[in-house]
Design a protein around this motif. Structure first.
Motif, PDB file in Angstrom:
ATOM      1  N   GLU A  14       0.491  -1.210  -0.036  1.00  0.00           N
ATOM      2  CA  GLU A  14      -0.098   0.221  -0.036  1.00  0.00           C
ATOM      3  C   GLU A  14       0.758   1.614  -0.107  1.00  0.00           C
ATOM      4  O   GLU A  14       1.576   1.520   1.124  1.00  0.00           O
ATOM      5  N   LEU A  16       0.893   5.851   0.269  1.00  0.00           N
ATOM      6  CA  LEU A  16       0.574   6.206   1.212  1.00  0.00           C
ATOM      7  C   LEU A  16       1.176   7.731   1.205  1.00  0.00           C
ATOM      8  O   LEU A  16       1.757   7.819   0.717  1.00  0.00           O
ATOM      9  N   THR A  17      -0.016   8.953   0.864  1.00  0.00           N
ATOM     10  CA  THR A  17       0.773   9.704   1.547  1.00  0.00           C
ATOM     11  C   THR A  17       0.863  10.127   2.584  1.00  0.00           C
ATOM     12  O   THR A  17       0.944   9.492   3.830  1.00  0.00           O
ATOM     13  N   ASP A  19       0.475  11.923   4.764  1.00  0.00           N
ATOM     14  CA  ASP A  19      -0.866  12.619   5.870  1.00  0.00           C
ATOM     15  C   ASP A  19      -1.630  10.806   6.445  1.00  0.00           C
ATOM     16  O   ASP A  19      -2.530  11.011   7.107  1.00  0.00           O
ATOM     17  N   GLY A  20      -1.398   9.798   5.688  1.00  0.00           N
ATOM     18  CA  GLY A  20      -2.263   8.917   5.788  1.00  0.00           C
ATOM     19  C   GLY A  20      -3.217   8.597   4.646  1.00  0.00           C
ATOM     20  O   GLY A  20      -3.810   7.097   5.516  1.00  0.00           O
ATOM     21  N   HIS A  21      -3.542   9.207   3.926  1.00  0.00           N
ATOM     22  CA  HIS A  21      -4.450   8.629   2.542  1.00  0.00           C
ATOM     23  C   HIS A  21      -3.402   7.346   1.747  1.00  0.00           C
ATOM     24  O   HIS A  21      -2.730   7.647   0.732  1.00  0.00           O
ATOM     25  N   THR A  22      -4.165   6.590   1.238  1.00  0.00           N
ATOM     26  CA  THR A  22      -4.124   5.627   0.360  1.00  0.00           C
ATOM     27  C   THR A  22      -4.327   6.423  -0.720  1.00  0.00           C
ATOM     28  O   THR A  22      -5.389   6.930  -1.513  1.00  0.00           O
ATOM     29  N   VAL A  23      -2.720   6.129  -1.836  1.00  0.00           N
ATOM     30  CA  VAL A  23      -2.339   6.421  -2.790  1.00  0.00           C
ATOM     31  C   VAL A  23      -3.510   5.758  -3.687  1.00  0.00           C
ATOM     32  O   VAL A  23      -4.133   5.457  -4.403  1.00  0.00           O
TER      33      VAL A  23
END
Length: 62
Positions: A14, A16-17, A19-23
């Protein structure tokens, strides 16, 4: 890494950015992966990894 297929035949990774958002989540073969250098890891992640490696070195009682 979020999942290992068939005892290491492939890995779900996985991305992530900061700030924790999945790309995205992608499947990769073992030969496509390499460990991240310790210098690239946040301090708390680095400490967790080092503690985990130390605990694996300690003999386990039966």
């Amino acid at each position: 890494m979020v999942h290992v297929h068939g005892q290491g035949a492939a890995h779900e990774v996985e991305f992530l950015t900061q700030d924790g958002h999945t790309v995205c989540v992608e499947t990769h073969q073992p030969e496509d992966l390499a460990p991240a250098p310790l210098s690239a890891m946040r301090e708390e992640v680095r400490q967790d990894l080092l503690q985990s490696e130390e605990s694996r070195k300690k003999p386990r009682l039966p």
